[in-house]
Write a protein that holds these residues in place. Sequence first.
Motif, PDB file in Angstrom:
ATOM      1  N   THR A  21      34.656  52.894  42.535  1.00 29.11           N
ATOM      2  CA  THR A  21      33.791  51.966  41.824  1.00 29.11           C
ATOM      3  C   THR A  21      34.645  50.899  41.154  1.00 29.11           C
ATOM      4  N   ILE A  22      34.130  49.693  41.147  1.00 32.07           N
ATOM      5  CA  ILE A  22      34.859  48.566  40.579  1.00 32.07           C
ATOM      6  C   ILE A  22      35.114  48.787  39.091  1.00 32.07           C
ATOM      7  N   ALA A  23      34.101  49.278  38.367  1.00 29.07           N
ATOM      8  CA  ALA A  23      34.261  49.487  36.922  1.00 29.07           C
ATOM      9  C   ALA A  23      35.406  50.448  36.630  1.00 29.07           C
ATOM     10  N   ASN A  24      35.506  51.524  37.373  1.00 27.67           N
ATOM     11  CA  ASN A  24      36.592  52.476  37.158  1.00 27.67           C
ATOM     12  C   ASN A  24      37.940  51.851  37.477  1.00 27.67           C
ATOM     13  N   ALA A  25      37.993  51.073  38.540  1.00 29.50           N
ATOM     14  CA  ALA A  25      39.252  50.452  38.930  1.00 29.50           C
ATOM     15  C   ALA A  25      39.693  49.388  37.927  1.00 29.50           C
ATOM     16  N   VAL A  26      38.744  48.693  37.327  1.00 32.73           N
ATOM     17  CA  VAL A  26      39.081  47.619  36.393  1.00 32.73           C
ATOM     18  C   VAL A  26      39.318  48.147  34.984  1.00 32.73           C
ATOM     19  N   PHE A  27      38.356  48.894  34.445  1.00 28.21           N
ATOM     20  CA  PHE A  27      38.436  49.311  33.047  1.00 28.21           C
ATOM     21  C   PHE A  27      39.197  50.615  32.853  1.00 28.21           C
ATOM     22  N   GLY A  28      39.399  51.368  33.915  1.00 29.07           N
ATOM     23  CA  GLY A  28      40.130  52.619  33.796  1.00 29.07           C
ATOM     24  C   GLY A  28      41.460  52.610  34.516  1.00 29.07           C
ATOM     25  N   SER A  29      41.989  51.425  34.799  1.00 32.55           N
ATOM     26  CA  SER A  29      43.232  51.342  35.560  1.00 32.55           C
ATOM     27  C   SER A  29      44.421  51.836  34.742  1.00 32.55           C
ATOM     28  N   ASP A  30      45.442  52.300  35.446  1.00 32.69           N
ATOM     29  CA  ASP A  30      46.654  52.785  34.806  1.00 32.69           C
ATOM     30  C   ASP A  30      47.841  52.213  35.570  1.00 32.69           C
ATOM     31  N   PRO A  31      48.585  51.290  35.017  1.00 32.28           N
ATOM     32  CA  PRO A  31      48.538  50.777  33.654  1.00 32.28           C
ATOM     33  C   PRO A  31      47.302  49.898  33.452  1.00 32.28           C
ATOM     34  N   PRO A  32      46.838  49.815  32.215  1.00 30.01           N
ATOM     35  CA  PRO A  32      45.610  49.051  31.950  1.00 30.01           C
ATOM     36  C   PRO A  32      45.801  47.550  32.142  1.00 30.01           C
ATOM     37  N   ILE A  33      44.723  46.891  32.528  1.00 30.18           N
ATOM     38  CA  ILE A  33      44.719  45.432  32.650  1.00 30.18           C
ATOM     39  C   ILE A  33      44.596  44.845  31.239  1.00 30.18           C
ATOM     40  N   SER A  34      45.296  43.792  30.966  1.00 29.61           N
ATOM     41  CA  SER A  34      45.305  43.152  29.647  1.00 29.61           C
ATOM     42  C   SER A  34      43.893  42.812  29.176  1.00 29.61           C
ATOM     43  N   ASP A  35      43.615  43.088  27.890  1.00 29.30           N
ATOM     44  CA  ASP A  35      42.319  42.751  27.307  1.00 29.30           C
ATOM     45  C   ASP A  35      42.030  41.259  27.419  1.00 29.30           C
ATOM     46  N   ASP A  36      43.061  40.439  27.263  1.00 29.58           N
ATOM     47  CA  ASP A  36      42.886  38.986  27.362  1.00 29.58           C
ATOM     48  C   ASP A  36      42.397  38.578  28.751  1.00 29.58           C
ATOM     49  N   VAL A  37      42.985  39.181  29.768  1.00 28.70           N
ATOM     50  CA  VAL A  37      42.604  38.871  31.152  1.00 28.70           C
ATOM     51  C   VAL A  37      41.166  39.321  31.414  1.00 28.70           C
ATOM     52  N   LEU A  38      40.822  40.536  30.987  1.00 22.18           N
ATOM     53  CA  LEU A  38      39.463  41.048  31.203  1.00 22.18           C
ATOM     54  C   LEU A  38      38.433  40.223  30.437  1.00 22.18           C
TER      55      LEU A  38
END
Length: 61
Positions: A21-38
């Motif tokens: 799922t896209i949500a898991n890949a984006v918001f649950g990624s490891d290492p996390p994606i920068s809050d600024d980018v999201l």
Amino acid sequence: MRKTKTVAFVGLSSQNPGVITIANAVFGSDPPISDDVLAKAFQIDKKGIDYLQSKFWWDNN
């Protein structure tokens, strides 16, 4: 938070069988994606990003 209808986008990977799922890949990624980018990508504030990241996301591995 208000309640609205949503749509889920999912993809199937032939190299790693299973639903991703896209949500898991984006918001649950490891290492996390920068809050600024999201925040910029989803056009919401960092508080909204923090809320989404605080939810339980399934491990994609």
